[in-house]
Motif scaffolding. Sequence first.
Motif, PDB file in Angstrom:
ATOM      1  N   GLU A  94       1.327   7.017   3.527  1.00 44.70           N
ATOM      2  CA  GLU A  94       0.259   7.326   4.477  1.00 44.70           C
ATOM      3  C   GLU A  94      -1.054   7.386   3.716  1.00 44.70           C
ATOM      4  O   GLU A  94      -1.120   7.958   2.622  1.00 44.70           O
ATOM      5  N   GLN A  95      -2.098   6.819   4.302  1.00 44.68           N
ATOM      6  CA  GLN A  95      -3.400   6.842   3.646  1.00 44.68           C
ATOM      7  C   GLN A  95      -3.947   8.262   3.662  1.00 44.68           C
ATOM      8  O   GLN A  95      -3.963   8.924   4.709  1.00 44.68           O
ATOM      9  N   ILE A  96      -4.394   8.727   2.499  1.00 44.59           N
ATOM     10  CA  ILE A  96      -4.932  10.087   2.390  1.00 44.59           C
ATOM     11  C   ILE A  96      -6.392  10.096   1.954  1.00 44.59           C
ATOM     12  O   ILE A  96      -7.036  11.145   1.969  1.00 44.59           O
ATOM     13  N   CYS A  97      -6.909   8.946   1.556  1.00 45.50           N
ATOM     14  CA  CYS A  97      -8.293   8.896   1.098  1.00 45.50           C
ATOM     15  C   CYS A  97      -8.833   7.484   1.295  1.00 45.50           C
ATOM     16  O   CYS A  97      -8.113   6.508   1.082  1.00 45.50           O
ATOM     17  N   ALA A  98     -10.092   7.379   1.714  1.00 45.96           N
ATOM     18  CA  ALA A  98     -10.723   6.072   1.903  1.00 45.96           C
ATOM     19  C   ALA A  98     -11.894   5.832   0.951  1.00 45.96           C
ATOM     20  O   ALA A  98     -12.248   4.701   0.678  1.00 45.96           O
ATOM     21  N   GLU A  99     -12.497   6.878   0.438  1.00 51.18           N
ATOM     22  CA  GLU A  99     -13.672   6.768  -0.433  1.00 51.18           C
ATOM     23  C   GLU A  99     -13.576   7.793  -1.555  1.00 51.18           C
ATOM     24  O   GLU A  99     -13.089   8.889  -1.322  1.00 51.18           O
ATOM     25  N   PRO A 100     -14.000   7.526  -2.720  1.00 49.69           N
ATOM     26  CA  PRO A 100     -14.581   6.292  -3.214  1.00 49.69           C
ATOM     27  C   PRO A 100     -13.541   5.203  -3.495  1.00 49.69           C
ATOM     28  O   PRO A 100     -13.902   4.052  -3.721  1.00 49.69           O
ATOM     29  N   PHE A 101     -12.239   5.579  -3.479  1.00 55.66           N
ATOM     30  CA  PHE A 101     -11.156   4.625  -3.647  1.00 55.66           C
ATOM     31  C   PHE A 101     -10.127   4.878  -2.558  1.00 55.66           C
ATOM     32  O   PHE A 101      -9.930   6.020  -2.141  1.00 55.66           O
ATOM     33  N   ARG A 102      -9.474   3.818  -2.111  1.00 51.04           N
ATOM     34  CA  ARG A 102      -8.430   3.981  -1.095  1.00 51.04           C
ATOM     35  C   ARG A 102      -7.144   4.445  -1.765  1.00 51.04           C
ATOM     36  O   ARG A 102      -6.715   3.878  -2.771  1.00 51.04           O
ATOM     37  N   VAL A 103      -6.528   5.493  -1.163  1.00 51.78           N
ATOM     38  CA  VAL A 103      -5.327   6.095  -1.737  1.00 51.78           C
ATOM     39  C   VAL A 103      -4.308   6.331  -0.628  1.00 51.78           C
ATOM     40  O   VAL A 103      -4.650   6.809   0.451  1.00 51.78           O
ATOM     41  N   TRP A 104      -3.038   5.993  -0.932  1.00 54.77           N
ATOM     42  CA  TRP A 104      -1.903   6.275  -0.054  1.00 54.77           C
ATOM     43  C   TRP A 104      -0.922   7.114  -0.834  1.00 54.77           C
ATOM     44  O   TRP A 104      -0.866   7.063  -2.062  1.00 54.77           O
ATOM     45  N   ARG A 105      -0.113   7.895  -0.095  1.00 55.41           N
ATOM     46  CA  ARG A 105       0.840   8.768  -0.770  1.00 55.41           C
ATOM     47  C   ARG A 105       2.143   8.843   0.005  1.00 55.41           C
ATOM     48  O   ARG A 105       2.149   8.837   1.235  1.00 55.41           O
ATOM     49  N   ASN A 106       3.241   8.896  -0.727  1.00 56.61           N
ATOM     50  CA  ASN A 106       4.527   9.301  -0.168  1.00 56.61           C
ATOM     51  C   ASN A 106       4.997  10.485  -1.015  1.00 56.61           C
ATOM     52  O   ASN A 106       4.199  11.065  -1.752  1.00 56.61           O
ATOM     53  N   GLY A 107       6.259  10.860  -0.941  1.00 55.51           N
ATOM     54  CA  GLY A 107       6.711  12.032  -1.684  1.00 55.51           C
ATOM     55  C   GLY A 107       6.679  11.886  -3.187  1.00 55.51           C
ATOM     56  O   GLY A 107       6.586  12.864  -3.917  1.00 55.51           O
ATOM     57  N   LYS A 108       6.732  10.664  -3.705  1.00 51.85           N
ATOM     58  CA  LYS A 108       6.868  10.415  -5.136  1.00 51.85           C
ATOM     59  C   LYS A 108       5.622   9.808  -5.780  1.00 51.85           C
ATOM     60  O   LYS A 108       5.331  10.070  -6.938  1.00 51.85           O
ATOM     61  N   ASN A 109       4.916   8.973  -5.042  1.00 54.33           N
ATOM     62  CA  ASN A 109       3.839   8.163  -5.616  1.00 54.33           C
ATOM     63  C   ASN A 109       2.520   8.282  -4.873  1.00 54.33           C
ATOM     64  O   ASN A 109       2.503   8.495  -3.663  1.00 54.33           O
ATOM     65  N   LEU A 110       1.468   8.060  -5.630  1.00 57.52           N
ATOM     66  CA  LEU A 110       0.155   7.727  -5.079  1.00 57.52           C
ATOM     67  C   LEU A 110      -0.025   6.237  -5.301  1.00 57.52           C
ATOM     68  O   LEU A 110       0.373   5.722  -6.348  1.00 57.52           O
ATOM     69  N   ILE A 111      -0.612   5.536  -4.375  1.00 57.48           N
ATOM     70  CA  ILE A 111      -1.063   4.172  -4.603  1.00 57.48           C
ATOM     71  C   ILE A 111      -2.580   4.212  -4.520  1.00 57.48           C
ATOM     72  O   ILE A 111      -3.141   4.661  -3.515  1.00 57.48           O
ATOM     73  N   VAL A 112      -3.224   3.762  -5.593  1.00 59.20           N
ATOM     74  CA  VAL A 112      -4.679   3.775  -5.691  1.00 59.20           C
ATOM     75  C   VAL A 112      -5.162   2.338  -5.851  1.00 59.20           C
ATOM     76  O   VAL A 112      -4.734   1.637  -6.769  1.00 59.20           O
ATOM     77  N   VAL A 113      -6.051   1.907  -4.957  1.00 56.81           N
ATOM     78  CA  VAL A 113      -6.656   0.584  -5.048  1.00 56.81           C
ATOM     79  C   VAL A 113      -8.054   0.772  -5.630  1.00 56.81           C
ATOM     80  O   VAL A 113      -8.913   1.398  -5.002  1.00 56.81           O
ATOM     81  N   THR A 114      -8.257   0.237  -6.838  1.00 55.63           N
ATOM     82  CA  THR A 114      -9.487   0.510  -7.567  1.00 55.63           C
ATOM     83  C   THR A 114     -10.592  -0.515  -7.354  1.00 55.63           C
ATOM     84  O   THR A 114     -11.767  -0.204  -7.508  1.00 55.63           O
ATOM     85  N   GLY A 115     -10.224  -1.746  -7.049  1.00 56.11           N
ATOM     86  CA  GLY A 115     -11.173  -2.846  -7.077  1.00 56.11           C
ATOM     87  C   GLY A 115     -11.009  -3.611  -8.376  1.00 56.11           C
ATOM     88  O   GLY A 115     -10.393  -3.130  -9.329  1.00 56.11           O
ATOM     89  N   ILE A 116     -11.558  -4.803  -8.418  1.00 55.85           N
ATOM     90  CA  ILE A 116     -11.373  -5.708  -9.543  1.00 55.85           C
ATOM     91  C   ILE A 116     -12.344  -5.380 -10.672  1.00 55.85           C
ATOM     92  O   ILE A 116     -13.501  -5.069 -10.439  1.00 55.85           O
ATOM     93  N   GLY A 117     -11.861  -5.455 -11.905  1.00 55.30           N
ATOM     94  CA  GLY A 117     -12.716  -5.360 -13.083  1.00 55.30           C
ATOM     95  C   GLY A 117     -12.561  -4.087 -13.884  1.00 55.30           C
ATOM     96  O   GLY A 117     -11.993  -3.087 -13.434  1.00 55.30           O
ATOM     97  N   LEU A 118     -13.083  -4.155 -15.107  1.00 54.26           N
ATOM     98  CA  LEU A 118     -12.986  -3.056 -16.061  1.00 54.26           C
ATOM     99  C   LEU A 118     -13.619  -1.760 -15.554  1.00 54.26           C
ATOM    100  O   LEU A 118     -13.039  -0.686 -15.672  1.00 54.26           O
ATOM    101  N   VAL A 119     -14.808  -1.861 -14.993  1.00 59.88           N
ATOM    102  CA  VAL A 119     -15.518  -0.664 -14.533  1.00 59.88           C
ATOM    103  C   VAL A 119     -14.766   0.002 -13.393  1.00 59.88           C
ATOM    104  O   VAL A 119     -14.518   1.215 -13.419  1.00 59.88           O
ATOM    105  N   ASN A 120     -14.377  -0.782 -12.382  1.00 63.22           N
ATOM    106  CA  ASN A 120     -13.640  -0.208 -11.249  1.00 63.22           C
ATOM    107  C   ASN A 120     -12.328   0.427 -11.699  1.00 63.22           C
ATOM    108  O   ASN A 120     -11.970   1.508 -11.241  1.00 63.22           O
ATOM    109  N   ALA A 121     -11.609  -0.241 -12.593  1.00 66.33           N
ATOM    110  CA  ALA A 121     -10.326   0.287 -13.053  1.00 66.33           C
ATOM    111  C   ALA A 121     -10.491   1.604 -13.805  1.00 66.33           C
ATOM    112  O   ALA A 121      -9.765   2.569 -13.555  1.00 66.33           O
ATOM    113  N   SER A 122     -11.450   1.667 -14.713  1.00 64.39           N
ATOM    114  CA  SER A 122     -11.626   2.900 -15.494  1.00 64.39           C
ATOM    115  C   SER A 122     -12.134   4.045 -14.618  1.00 64.39           C
ATOM    116  O   SER A 122     -11.664   5.183 -14.735  1.00 64.39           O
TER     117      SER A 122
END
Length: 194
Positions: free
Chosen positions: A25-53
């Motif tokens: 289930e999505q739990i955050c939209a800004e500044p990065f989109r984040v989804w969560r289940n019982g075990k994991n977060l999924i974080v979408v950072t965007g492309i590139g070194l700056v976004n990833a860090s």
Amino acid sequence: MLRAVFFATRLEAAHVLADKSFGYEQICAEPFRVWRNGKNLIVVTGIGLVNASLGFAWAADKFGFSDALNIGSAGATIADESAEPDPSVMGRVCSISQVVCLEPYNELSLDIACGGERLVTSSRPVKTRADRIAAGKFAPLVDMEGYAFARAAAIYGKKLSMVKMVTDFSQECDIVANNEKMAVRFAEMRQLWI
């Protein structure tokens, strides 16, 4: 213990997020989109070194996860000027053991795991044959985020695993179509998501 799974793009995570059996289930939209289940977060950072860090640092501060996984696409490099691109590498899934940065080059090599492939991270897309040859002096695989994830994980004291799928080996590859295929294959790795 909560694990953070980092993707550069929503497309790479699309099939995992769409599969209701994983329970994200999505739990955050800004500044990065984040989804969560019982075990994991999924974080979408965007492309590139700056976004990833920035995405890694933000998620580490906000969620306090125990370990991290970066999943995404990589290009195949060319080892020397006389070699031809190798289409047989397309779709190969690789665990990454070591990461270096092409530019800005800083001579720092980061160890992630024992066994696996070496990855070089570039600050810009590696498209042309000349770009692939330049990157091939450092590693057989190239991406645009891996080094930033590895460096941030080292700074934050987080264990990091990295899995990359080869989605391109030449300028003629359809990287969008190959990323869609990659997203399906990653969702099939069910043990990662439940």
